[in-house]
Design a protein around this motif. Structure first.
Motif, PDB file in Angstrom:
ATOM      1  N   GLY A  16      40.078  38.528  45.170  1.00  0.00           N
ATOM      2  CA  GLY A  16      40.313  39.213  43.908  1.00  0.00           C
ATOM      3  C   GLY A  16      41.590  38.785  43.208  1.00  0.00           C
ATOM      4  O   GLY A  16      41.858  39.207  42.086  1.00  0.00           O
ATOM      5  N   LEU A  17      42.418  37.971  43.864  1.00  0.00           N
ATOM      6  CA  LEU A  17      43.617  37.430  43.205  1.00  0.00           C
ATOM      7  C   LEU A  17      43.209  36.403  42.165  1.00  0.00           C
ATOM      8  O   LEU A  17      42.239  35.672  42.345  1.00  0.00           O
ATOM      9  N   THR A  18      43.981  36.297  41.087  1.00  0.00           N
ATOM     10  CA  THR A  18      43.781  35.156  40.194  1.00  0.00           C
ATOM     11  C   THR A  18      44.482  33.929  40.793  1.00  0.00           C
ATOM     12  O   THR A  18      45.369  34.044  41.658  1.00  0.00           O
ATOM     13  N   ASP A  84      46.521  45.773  38.145  1.00  0.00           N
ATOM     14  CA  ASP A  84      47.252  45.107  37.075  1.00  0.00           C
ATOM     15  C   ASP A  84      48.622  45.771  36.922  1.00  0.00           C
ATOM     16  O   ASP A  84      48.702  47.002  36.913  1.00  0.00           O
ATOM     17  N   GLY A  86      50.387  46.251  34.441  1.00  0.00           N
ATOM     18  CA  GLY A  86      50.552  46.981  33.195  1.00  0.00           C
ATOM     19  C   GLY A  86      49.853  48.325  33.177  1.00  0.00           C
ATOM     20  O   GLY A  86      50.094  49.142  32.287  1.00  0.00           O
ATOM     21  N   VAL A  87      48.951  48.578  34.127  1.00  0.00           N
ATOM     22  CA  VAL A  87      48.178  49.819  34.153  1.00  0.00           C
ATOM     23  C   VAL A  87      48.713  50.706  35.278  1.00  0.00           C
ATOM     24  O   VAL A  87      48.353  50.535  36.440  1.00  0.00           O
ATOM     25  N   TYR A  88      49.575  51.654  34.920  1.00  0.00           N
ATOM     26  CA  TYR A  88      50.212  52.542  35.905  1.00  0.00           C
ATOM     27  C   TYR A  88      50.921  51.725  36.995  1.00  0.00           C
ATOM     28  O   TYR A  88      51.038  52.191  38.130  1.00  0.00           O
ATOM     29  N   ALA A  91      55.200  47.288  35.498  1.00  0.00           N
ATOM     30  CA  ALA A  91      55.739  46.696  34.262  1.00  0.00           C
ATOM     31  C   ALA A  91      56.628  47.684  33.504  1.00  0.00           C
ATOM     32  O   ALA A  91      57.728  47.340  33.064  1.00  0.00           O
ATOM     33  N   VAL A 127      54.765  38.514  33.400  1.00  0.00           N
ATOM     34  CA  VAL A 127      53.766  39.420  33.974  1.00  0.00           C
ATOM     35  C   VAL A 127      52.492  38.612  34.247  1.00  0.00           C
ATOM     36  O   VAL A 127      51.972  37.953  33.348  1.00  0.00           O
ATOM     37  N   PRO A 129      48.783  39.095  34.965  1.00  0.00           N
ATOM     38  CA  PRO A 129      47.808  40.189  34.961  1.00  0.00           C
ATOM     39  C   PRO A 129      46.824  40.080  36.115  1.00  0.00           C
ATOM     40  O   PRO A 129      46.602  38.998  36.655  1.00  0.00           O
ATOM     41  N   GLY A 130      46.254  41.207  36.474  1.00  0.00           N
ATOM     42  CA  GLY A 130      45.265  41.243  37.548  1.00  0.00           C
ATOM     43  C   GLY A 130      44.082  42.112  37.154  1.00  0.00           C
ATOM     44  O   GLY A 130      44.104  42.789  36.118  1.00  0.00           O
ATOM     45  N   VAL A 131      43.049  42.102  37.992  1.00  0.00           N
ATOM     46  CA  VAL A 131      41.874  42.932  37.754  1.00  0.00           C
ATOM     47  C   VAL A 131      42.246  44.375  38.095  1.00  0.00           C
ATOM     48  O   VAL A 131      42.565  44.688  39.235  1.00  0.00           O
ATOM     49  N   THR A 132      42.238  45.239  37.083  1.00  0.00           N
ATOM     50  CA  THR A 132      42.621  46.627  37.327  1.00  0.00           C
ATOM     51  C   THR A 132      41.463  47.400  37.987  1.00  0.00           C
ATOM     52  O   THR A 132      40.306  46.968  37.950  1.00  0.00           O
ATOM     53  N   ASN A 135      37.956  47.910  36.346  1.00  0.00           N
ATOM     54  CA  ASN A 135      37.012  46.793  36.312  1.00  0.00           C
ATOM     55  C   ASN A 135      36.473  46.459  37.701  1.00  0.00           C
ATOM     56  O   ASN A 135      35.307  46.103  37.858  1.00  0.00           O
TER      57      ASN A 135
END
Lengths: 287, 287
Positions: A16-18, A84, A86-88, A91, A127, A129-132, A135
């Motif tokens: 699941g890592l980019t 991610d 940025g989502v809770y 960041a 930053v 980003p990752g799969v939050t 998703n």
């Protein structure tokens, strides 16, 4: 110049890592994170030969401070977040702390990545980003998020409950699909039930809902239920809850929120319905 | 048994793919997608030696049908979506078409991945999640999505405008961060302005907003503006728009939506403020 990368780990498995996250973690000298995430990265074999700082759950500001200090000292630091950043994730606390400490922009740029300066020190900030969770969880259910969606945390550690409640009402009024982060903990036992009660004021009790625990991790659990079923559901810190909109339905064990193709097309022939034209606004359907 | 993978490409650069997406694309015999995404995968060198089917923008049902037919014929098919397949991507049209065609579950399972049967044919179906535009764009801005957020598409091809408008009002009432997908096209020129007008009824005209075009692609553009500035902004099909909540602010060229640490902690000392306790609900702040 030190380097600080806020790295989104995605759901928590290696796959699941980019590629970017994998690369940045590979080059980092120090990895800082909440102990659960550090444990997952260790299992993936990504921390060998690195400095590792693991912190507790409510120590986000400590994690951010440690990352900043080390980056100011010239280290290449990866500050990891599940999903991610940025989502809770990390960041916001990082930027809030940088602002308080007086970091100034050093490159005159806009957005990120960027260079920031404090005294003699300079830090490159990026930053990744990752799969939050929303998703990741949706991919295990079918297509629950195929229409407009709210991401909402039920944690009241940093948000007063009246604001959370106001947002649940708004999500109901707007018929949004709702994804609940942090739905429940040992201490917070009534918020999930109360959330379901609020949404039941706006949509049918048969509305599909799902609880997904530990998505893409060992002991993953996927439970399909209904909005009414959430009144009695048990969730934990690793659970994400998804509640459909008024059009969501179950199809052969999947959670299907339609995008709206059946409003415009005859799905058998794939031809536009009478009065409808591909590429032009939908004419039927109501608000 | 044929295999059908709904693959999220993330923002559209190689580094934004997950390891799982890269692996699945590597093993696929046939890759099907909207021509822009096929072009990006070609540039990444990921399509060599594969069958490739590129379709136009409004041909989602054709893409889904082609993918299903090939998988039923025993092929290993990757049906690609930009970002995440579950967010305005191919997951919903595929499931809607499978339902219409009469595919039945063959494994008795719940959620995905799963096996589905039609007549003599059987298909393995898996969704590979990707980084959706909201998260990719947020990573280029700072921390705009650090608090509760709505994802909302302004496309009226499959959604009646009154429903979109109702959701904009709800997002305003709930003080959600708003991420607008498909904000504008040549034909749809007034919806972005109208969206800003609606949100201006609920939050200050100075509220930070951003337009990000082609995130992580060549010719990426990041523009910071305000909610009022969106009244005159120009966006396109590759643009994602982010509008802050009432607490969002700019900090040294970044878009900062606070998570709420300053409500609970003295950011200088990192100690809890009087009356506040780490790990317990926030006591101050209003709705």
């Amino acid at each position: 110049m030190g380097e600080l990368y806020l790295v989104g780990m995605g759901p928590g498995n290696l796959e699941g890592l980019t590629l970017r996250a994998q690369e940045v973690l590979g080059r980092a000298g120090t990895v800082i994170g909440y102990s659960t995430y550090i444990g997952l990265l260790e299992e993936m074999g990504l921390l060998e030969g690195k400095g590792v700082v693991r912190k507790g759950m409510t120590e986000e500001l400590d994690r951010a401070e440690e990352a900043l200090e080390r980056a100011l000292g010239g280290e290449r630091v990866a500050l990891v977040s599940g999903g991610d950043p940025g989502v809770y994730g990390m960041a916001a606390p990082l930027l809030e702390l940088m602002e308080e400490r007086g970091f100034r922009r050093a490159d005159g740029g806009v957005g990120l990545p960027g260079r920031f300066r404090l005294g003699e020190g300079e830090v490159w900030l990026e930053v990744v980003p990752g799969v939050t969770a929303a998703n990741a969880v949706a991919s295990l259910l079918g297509s629950p998020m195929a229409h407009d969606t709210c991401l909402l945390s039920l944690s009241d550690l940093l948000t007063p409950w009246p604001l959370i409640q106001r947002r649940l009402h708004a999500a109901g009024q707007g018929d949004f699909v709702v994804v609940l982060y942090n739905p429940q903990s040992k201490r917070r036992h009534w918020q999930l039930r109360r959330s379901a009660e609020i949404l039941l004021q706006y949509r049918p009790k048969e509305t599909p809902a799902a609880l997904v625990k530990g998505a893409y991790r060992r002991r993953q659990e996927v439970v399909l239920t209904t909005l009414e079923g959430l009144l009695e559901a048990e969730a934990g810190m690793l659970t994400t809850v998804v509640i459909g909109n008024s059009q969501s339905r179950l199809y052969e064990g999947t959670f299907l929120t339609p995008r709206g193709y059946a409003l415009k097309y005859d799905l058998e022939t794939k031809e536009a319905l009478p009065g409808e034209t591909p590429g032009l606004p939908l004419r039927r359907g109501d608000a």
